[in-house]
Scaffold this motif. Structure first.
Motif, short mmCIF file in Angstrom:
data_model
loop_
_atom_site.label_atom_id
_atom_site.label_comp_id
_atom_site.label_asym_id
_atom_site.label_seq_id
_atom_site.Cartn_x
_atom_site.Cartn_y
_atom_site.Cartn_z
N UNK A 24 0.84 -1.21 0.00
CA UNK A 24 0.00 0.00 0.00
C UNK A 24 0.87 1.25 0.00
N UNK A 25 1.99 1.21 0.72
CA UNK A 25 2.91 2.35 0.74
C UNK A 25 3.39 2.68 -0.68
N UNK A 26 3.67 1.66 -1.47
CA UNK A 26 4.17 1.88 -2.83
C UNK A 26 3.18 2.66 -3.68
N UNK A 27 1.90 2.31 -3.57
CA UNK A 27 0.91 2.99 -4.40
C UNK A 27 0.44 4.30 -3.76
N UNK A 28 0.16 4.24 -2.46
CA UNK A 28 -0.44 5.39 -1.78
C UNK A 28 0.55 6.54 -1.61
N UNK A 31 3.68 6.22 -5.46
CA UNK A 31 3.08 6.45 -6.77
C UNK A 31 1.93 7.44 -6.72
N UNK A 32 1.47 7.78 -5.51
CA UNK A 32 0.34 8.70 -5.35
C UNK A 32 -0.87 8.21 -6.13
N UNK A 160 13.60 5.25 -9.15
CA UNK A 160 13.57 6.71 -9.07
C UNK A 160 12.55 7.28 -10.05
N UNK A 161 12.42 6.64 -11.21
CA UNK A 161 11.43 7.09 -12.20
C UNK A 161 10.01 6.92 -11.65
N UNK A 162 9.78 5.81 -10.93
CA UNK A 162 8.47 5.59 -10.32
C UNK A 162 8.21 6.65 -9.25
N UNK A 163 9.22 6.95 -8.45
CA UNK A 163 9.07 7.98 -7.41
C UNK A 163 8.83 9.35 -8.05
N UNK A 165 7.38 9.91 -10.88
CA UNK A 165 6.01 9.90 -11.40
C UNK A 165 5.01 10.26 -10.31
N UNK A 166 5.23 9.71 -9.12
CA UNK A 166 4.33 10.01 -8.01
C UNK A 166 4.49 11.42 -7.50
N UNK A 167 5.72 11.94 -7.51
CA UNK A 167 5.97 13.30 -7.00
C UNK A 167 5.40 14.37 -7.92
N UNK A 168 5.68 14.23 -9.22
CA UNK A 168 5.22 15.23 -10.18
C UNK A 168 5.19 14.58 -11.57
N UNK A 169 4.02 14.14 -11.98
CA UNK A 169 3.91 13.40 -13.23
C UNK A 169 4.29 14.25 -14.44
#
Length: 302
Positions: A24-28, A31-32, A160-163, A165-169
């Motif tokens: 859940x941490x990964x998506x919530x 990845x936001x 890092x690319x996944x992070x 994407x969640x921070x600022x797509x």
């Protein structure tokens, strides 16, 4: 029930469900993405494991296939969102609903027992370790390995690319990151871990049930939010560890409530209340000051 017994059982269950919290941490958080697929992918992992073990498939193969089943569920949600341009929340709900029927077809019944089958928990049960601090230690090692794997992955270029994407797509896209791929991959990894958790819980409980995943998204969110509210989340390793410890705290509270006479059917109310408390308390001025002092202390330490 004795306090030490409540703490031991709550810690054991908390570590068992900690993989759910990490997923859940990964998506919530990372990845936001408000992914509700986990209610279904958890049961998918449990159902696949139960069916394969009952049919004589080696345990480790059953576990691996369960992880793959969870990953497929995550991919479906990701594709509904990326290719179908469906709202993230709705995409997760659609997959979750579809998985109910899929899981029924996998098990061919609503409940599939494993009590007479050999599972990963059988050696622990035969040695008398289940329900003791010995099992807690073993579960802790397993969870820390999973957490370390996620931490290591999030430090890679793709992680890092996944992070990002969640921070600022939009910013991630401007840097040439295919955010569609990172979203699908992030959801696949998250639900794969949730499927692994479902597999472990089914073997621990001795059965897979079609309703065992209902409401687990609340448990996962509660674990993540409580963990980060108590332990902070200034670094990736700290966030992963906070999710694990939050799961332990959550299960201890639930176990204490049941031991105090709470009807087990009311645990979902307690779960919702814990999430509300964890979300509201950090907004109080006293907690804001505590967080600010902690950040200042960390800044000075650096």
């Amino acid at each position: 029930m004795d306090v030490s017994v409540v703490a031991q059982l709550g810690t054991e269950l908390g570590l068992l469900y900690a993989m759910l919290a990490v997923g859940v941490y990964l998506t919530y958080r990372v990845l936001d993405f408000p992914d509700l697929t986990v209610d279904g992918s958890f049961t998918t992992g449990a159902a696949i494991t139960a069916v394969l073990i009952v049919n004589g498939v080696p345990i480790w193969i059953a576990v691996i296939v369960s992880v793959v089943g969870g990953m497929v569920a995550g991919v479906v949600t990701g594709l509904l969102h990326v290719w179908g341009n469906i709202n993230p929340l709705l995409a997760g709900i659609l997959t979750q609903i579809a998985l109910y029927s899929v899981n029924l077809h996998i098990m061919d019944k609503s409940n599939l027992p494993l009590l007479r089958e050999t599972t990963l928990m059988t050696p622990l049960r035969d040695a008398g370790l289940l329900g003791t601090w010995g099992a807690v230690g073993i579960f802790l090692v397993v969870v820390l390995i999973v957490g370390a794997g996620i931490y290591g992955f999030l430090g890679t270029g793709f992680g890092v690319a996944i992070r990002a994407t969640g921070d600022n797509e939009l910013m991630a896209r401007s840097q040439g990151i295919n955010t569609g791929v990172t979203k699908v991959a992030g959801l696949a990894i998250s639900n794969g871990i949730v499927g692994l958790c479902g597999s472990a819980v089914a073997q621990y409980q001795g059965y897979a049930d079609i309703s065992m995943g209902i409401g687990l998204i609340i448990a996962g969110l509660a674990s993540v939010i409580i963990g980060q509210a108590v332990f902070g989340a200034t670094a990736v390793w700290q966030s992963v560890l906070a999710a694990i410890l939050g799961s332990v705290i959550y299960r201890i509270v639930i176990q204490a409530a049941i031991s105090a006479g709470l009807n087990p059917n009311d645990t979902k109310i307690v779960s919702a209340a814990l999430v509300v408390v964890a979300l509201v308390l950090p907004q109080w001025q006293v907690f804001k000051k505590m967080r600010q002092r902690r950040r200042n202390a960390e800044a000075r330490a650096v």
